[in-house]
Write a protein that holds these residues in place. Structure first.
Motif, PDB file in Angstrom:
ATOM      1  N   ILE A 164      -2.684 -20.559 -17.714  1.00  0.00           N
ATOM      2  CA  ILE A 164      -3.960 -20.848 -17.955  1.00  0.00           C
ATOM      3  C   ILE A 164      -4.091 -22.461 -17.828  1.00  0.00           C
ATOM      4  O   ILE A 164      -3.608 -23.280 -18.223  1.00  0.00           O
ATOM      5  N   GLY A 165      -5.506 -22.862 -17.264  1.00  0.00           N
ATOM      6  CA  GLY A 165      -5.781 -24.350 -17.045  1.00  0.00           C
ATOM      7  C   GLY A 165      -6.979 -24.625 -17.824  1.00  0.00           C
ATOM      8  O   GLY A 165      -7.255 -23.812 -18.667  1.00  0.00           O
ATOM      9  N   ASP A 166      -7.533 -25.770 -17.569  1.00  0.00           N
ATOM     10  CA  ASP A 166      -8.691 -26.265 -18.314  1.00  0.00           C
ATOM     11  C   ASP A 166      -9.967 -25.274 -18.216  1.00  0.00           C
ATOM     12  O   ASP A 166     -10.510 -25.115 -19.194  1.00  0.00           O
ATOM     13  N   GLU A 177     -15.272 -21.077 -30.981  1.00  0.00           N
ATOM     14  CA  GLU A 177     -16.281 -22.090 -31.776  1.00  0.00           C
ATOM     15  C   GLU A 177     -17.145 -21.065 -32.295  1.00  0.00           C
ATOM     16  O   GLU A 177     -17.688 -21.410 -33.610  1.00  0.00           O
ATOM     17  N   CYS A 178     -17.310 -19.810 -31.760  1.00  0.00           N
ATOM     18  CA  CYS A 178     -18.436 -19.024 -32.259  1.00  0.00           C
ATOM     19  C   CYS A 178     -17.629 -17.867 -33.175  1.00  0.00           C
ATOM     20  O   CYS A 178     -18.083 -17.562 -34.317  1.00  0.00           O
ATOM     21  N   ASN A 179     -16.529 -17.509 -32.699  1.00  0.00           N
ATOM     22  CA  ASN A 179     -15.848 -16.522 -33.474  1.00  0.00           C
ATOM     23  C   ASN A 179     -14.853 -17.240 -34.767  1.00  0.00           C
ATOM     24  O   ASN A 179     -14.551 -18.305 -34.558  1.00  0.00           O
ATOM     25  N   GLN A 180     -15.031 -16.769 -35.908  1.00  0.00           N
ATOM     26  CA  GLN A 180     -14.831 -17.218 -37.086  1.00  0.00           C
ATOM     27  C   GLN A 180     -13.561 -16.593 -37.711  1.00  0.00           C
ATOM     28  O   GLN A 180     -13.099 -17.001 -38.704  1.00  0.00           O
ATOM     29  N   THR A 181     -12.947 -15.581 -36.983  1.00  0.00           N
ATOM     30  CA  THR A 181     -11.679 -14.891 -37.381  1.00  0.00           C
ATOM     31  C   THR A 181     -10.406 -15.272 -36.892  1.00  0.00           C
ATOM     32  O   THR A 181      -9.520 -15.126 -37.636  1.00  0.00           O
ATOM     33  N   ILE A 182     -10.537 -15.768 -35.809  1.00  0.00           N
ATOM     34  CA  ILE A 182      -9.235 -16.391 -35.366  1.00  0.00           C
ATOM     35  C   ILE A 182      -8.742 -17.549 -36.000  1.00  0.00           C
ATOM     36  O   ILE A 182      -9.484 -18.461 -35.792  1.00  0.00           O
ATOM     37  N   THR A 183      -7.720 -17.655 -36.428  1.00  0.00           N
ATOM     38  CA  THR A 183      -7.110 -18.809 -37.271  1.00  0.00           C
ATOM     39  C   THR A 183      -5.854 -19.376 -36.566  1.00  0.00           C
ATOM     40  O   THR A 183      -5.497 -20.452 -36.869  1.00  0.00           O
ATOM     41  N   ILE A 184      -5.264 -18.517 -35.831  1.00  0.00           N
ATOM     42  CA  ILE A 184      -4.058 -19.176 -35.128  1.00  0.00           C
ATOM     43  C   ILE A 184      -4.198 -18.725 -33.478  1.00  0.00           C
ATOM     44  O   ILE A 184      -4.498 -17.549 -33.341  1.00  0.00           O
ATOM     45  N   LEU A 185      -4.202 -19.836 -32.719  1.00  0.00           N
ATOM     46  CA  LEU A 185      -4.491 -19.640 -31.188  1.00  0.00           C
ATOM     47  C   LEU A 185      -3.243 -20.462 -30.683  1.00  0.00           C
ATOM     48  O   LEU A 185      -3.172 -21.682 -30.602  1.00  0.00           O
ATOM     49  N   ASP A 186      -2.431 -19.768 -30.038  1.00  0.00           N
ATOM     50  CA  ASP A 186      -1.348 -20.423 -29.529  1.00  0.00           C
ATOM     51  C   ASP A 186      -1.418 -20.461 -27.911  1.00  0.00           C
ATOM     52  O   ASP A 186      -1.282 -19.430 -27.174  1.00  0.00           O
ATOM     53  N   LEU A 187      -1.400 -21.756 -27.392  1.00  0.00           N
ATOM     54  CA  LEU A 187      -1.781 -22.084 -26.070  1.00  0.00           C
ATOM     55  C   LEU A 187      -0.626 -22.866 -25.405  1.00  0.00           C
ATOM     56  O   LEU A 187      -0.844 -23.543 -24.232  1.00  0.00           O
ATOM     57  N   LYS A 188       0.537 -22.968 -26.078  1.00  0.00           N
ATOM     58  CA  LYS A 188       1.500 -23.876 -25.621  1.00  0.00           C
ATOM     59  C   LYS A 188       2.055 -23.623 -24.229  1.00  0.00           C
ATOM     60  O   LYS A 188       1.891 -22.363 -23.899  1.00  0.00           O
ATOM     61  N   MET A 189       2.420 -24.366 -23.738  1.00  0.00           N
ATOM     62  CA  MET A 189       3.082 -24.331 -22.112  1.00  0.00           C
ATOM     63  C   MET A 189       2.289 -23.438 -21.077  1.00  0.00           C
ATOM     64  O   MET A 189       2.644 -22.735 -20.552  1.00  0.00           O
ATOM     65  N   ASN A 190       0.898 -23.946 -21.367  1.00  0.00           N
ATOM     66  CA  ASN A 190       0.029 -23.650 -20.093  1.00  0.00           C
ATOM     67  C   ASN A 190      -0.337 -25.036 -19.390  1.00  0.00           C
ATOM     68  O   ASN A 190       0.115 -26.120 -19.447  1.00  0.00           O
ATOM     69  N   LYS A 191      -1.388 -24.828 -18.705  1.00  0.00           N
ATOM     70  CA  LYS A 191      -1.372 -26.075 -17.641  1.00  0.00           C
ATOM     71  C   LYS A 191      -3.042 -26.727 -18.201  1.00  0.00           C
ATOM     72  O   LYS A 191      -4.021 -26.804 -17.522  1.00  0.00           O
ATOM     73  N   SER A 193      -5.200 -29.860 -20.230  1.00  0.00           N
ATOM     74  CA  SER A 193      -5.167 -31.181 -20.599  1.00  0.00           C
ATOM     75  C   SER A 193      -5.381 -31.479 -21.911  1.00  0.00           C
ATOM     76  O   SER A 193      -5.626 -30.787 -22.639  1.00  0.00           O
ATOM     77  N   GLY A 194      -4.641 -32.697 -22.102  1.00  0.00           N
ATOM     78  CA  GLY A 194      -4.656 -33.258 -23.686  1.00  0.00           C
ATOM     79  C   GLY A 194      -6.051 -32.871 -24.062  1.00  0.00           C
ATOM     80  O   GLY A 194      -6.196 -32.569 -25.592  1.00  0.00           O
ATOM     81  N   PRO A 195      -7.461 -33.438 -23.724  1.00  0.00           N
ATOM     82  CA  PRO A 195      -8.454 -33.386 -24.425  1.00  0.00           C
ATOM     83  C   PRO A 195      -9.063 -32.235 -24.743  1.00  0.00           C
ATOM     84  O   PRO A 195      -9.565 -31.549 -25.955  1.00  0.00           O
ATOM     85  N   VAL A 196      -8.632 -31.103 -23.788  1.00  0.00           N
ATOM     86  CA  VAL A 196      -8.922 -29.617 -23.820  1.00  0.00           C
ATOM     87  C   VAL A 196      -8.304 -29.128 -25.005  1.00  0.00           C
ATOM     88  O   VAL A 196      -8.832 -28.378 -26.261  1.00  0.00           O
ATOM     89  N   LYS A 197      -6.996 -29.436 -25.055  1.00  0.00           N
ATOM     90  CA  LYS A 197      -6.047 -28.988 -26.349  1.00  0.00           C
ATOM     91  C   LYS A 197      -6.652 -29.466 -27.728  1.00  0.00           C
ATOM     92  O   LYS A 197      -6.574 -28.827 -28.460  1.00  0.00           O
ATOM     93  N   GLU A 198      -7.095 -30.917 -27.426  1.00  0.00           N
ATOM     94  CA  GLU A 198      -7.614 -31.395 -28.865  1.00  0.00           C
ATOM     95  C   GLU A 198      -8.803 -30.668 -29.456  1.00  0.00           C
ATOM     96  O   GLU A 198      -9.009 -30.604 -30.586  1.00  0.00           O
ATOM     97  N   LYS A 199      -9.629 -30.262 -28.358  1.00  0.00           N
ATOM     98  CA  LYS A 199     -11.077 -29.702 -28.858  1.00  0.00           C
ATOM     99  C   LYS A 199     -10.596 -28.289 -29.591  1.00  0.00           C
ATOM    100  O   LYS A 199     -11.287 -28.074 -30.668  1.00  0.00           O
ATOM    101  N   ILE A 200      -9.819 -27.512 -28.811  1.00  0.00           N
ATOM    102  CA  ILE A 200      -9.282 -26.289 -29.383  1.00  0.00           C
ATOM    103  C   ILE A 200      -8.713 -26.301 -30.597  1.00  0.00           C
ATOM    104  O   ILE A 200      -9.041 -25.638 -31.925  1.00  0.00           O
TER     105      ILE A 200
END
Length: 308
Positions: A164-166, A177-191, A193-200
């Motif tokens: 998965i990329g940006d 941002e709309c879904n309020q039930t997901i509290t853990i989202l693991d996207l480690k070891m994908n492609k 960028s830092g700013p997108v990771k920070e936003k998530i």
């Protein structure tokens, strides 16, 4: 080749937990388990990690669809692929009691992710789904993101070590941002960028995320999200309209190049006339200055004439 592991229906049907991980099982070994899924009234956890299962014939998935006791299914490191993922997805659309499915390392790709995303649109029970190490790219991530806008049961989703990329990650960010039930989202070891990771990370960790059971709040969040996107679209439409007007004017000028040239020449003539006028005025002023005798020179001349 079927595994040599011997399974007896009578030994399994009354178990709450069945662990057949790393037994070399393939689809031909699933007949007994299929029967257990259909008949058991107590089975809660089924561990099938590290086998050779593909779900090719659909019998196991059909039994899972109608099972009402299973809470955990571990299918990590099998050979399910996209076709098997489709059969599993069809089962999840019907099954409304399974809570946790571990499905990493099954090489389902974007096609498999699309099937599971479709299942999440209908499923109302799953709280944990692990899709790590499955060759899922931006296309699959975008389809999963769309399902997050609808699904209200999922709490944890792991997409670690995919492709998965940006582009895909941004779509996921917008959906959670709309879904309020997901509290853990693991996207480690994908492609990503830092700013997108920070936003998530910021979105997931927001302290004011709504109560997952508050359907009114979820609806309000969805409406706010849609309103925000509508405003962005409106702004873009205004900008495009302005561009379209400029393009139309240019096209009109290009259709009549003679008029365009005449317009440019007229503007140049006006500038030339203005410059000539300024130059003429400058010469008149210079001539007047030369014809005016300074007062001191006049007095000196008078004194000289008187002396003579």
């Amino acid at each position: 080749m079927p595994s040599s592991v011997r399974m007896k229906f009578a030994d399994l049907v009354n178990k709450k937990i069945i662990d057949l991980s790393q037994k070399g099982l393939c689809d031909d070994n699933l007949d007994v388990l299929t029967k257990v899924l259909k008949k058991s009234k107590v089975l809660e956890s089924l561990y099938l990690r590290d086998n050779q299962i593909t779900l090719a014939d659909g019998k196991f998935a059909d039994a899972l669809a109608n099972n009402r006791t299973l809470r955990y299914l571990g299918l990590q490191s099998n050979k399910v692929g996209a076709e098997g993922a489709k059969r599993l997805a069809d089962a999840l659309k019907v099954n409304q009691t399974l809570l946790n499915i571990r499905f990493w390392n099954n090489q389902i790709g974007d096609d498999g992710a699309k099937h599971l995303a479709s299942a999440l649109m209908d499923n109302k029970s799953l709280q944990w789904m692990d899709l790590s190490e499955n060759n899922i790219g931006d296309v699959g991530a975008q389809r999963l993101a769309a399902s997050f806008l609808v699904n209200q049961s999922l709490r944890t989703i792991s997409l670690e070590n995919n492709k998965i990329g940006d582009k895909g990650a941004k779509t996921i960010a917008n959906s959670i941002e709309c879904n309020q039930t997901i509290t853990i989202l693991d996207l480690k070891m994908n492609k990503i960028s830092g700013p997108v990771k920070e936003k998530i990370r910021r979105i997931v960790n927001e302290p004011d995320r709504a109560n997952p059971n508050d359907e009114i709040s979820l609806l309000a969040q969805l409406e706010a999200f849609i309103k925000k996107k509508d405003e962005q679209i409106k702004t873009l439409e205004i900008a495009l309209a302005s561009k379209d007007e400029r393009i139309a004017n240019l096209e009109a000028d290009l259709k009549s190049p003679t008029k365009l040239i005449e317009k440019i020449m007229a503007e140049k003539d006006d500038k030339i006339a203005s410059l000539e006028s300024r130059l003429k005025y400058s010469k008149i002023v210079e001539t007047v200055d030369l014809n005016i005798e300074p007062a001191e020179h006049a007095k000196k001349r008078q004194r000289t004439e008187y002396t003579i």
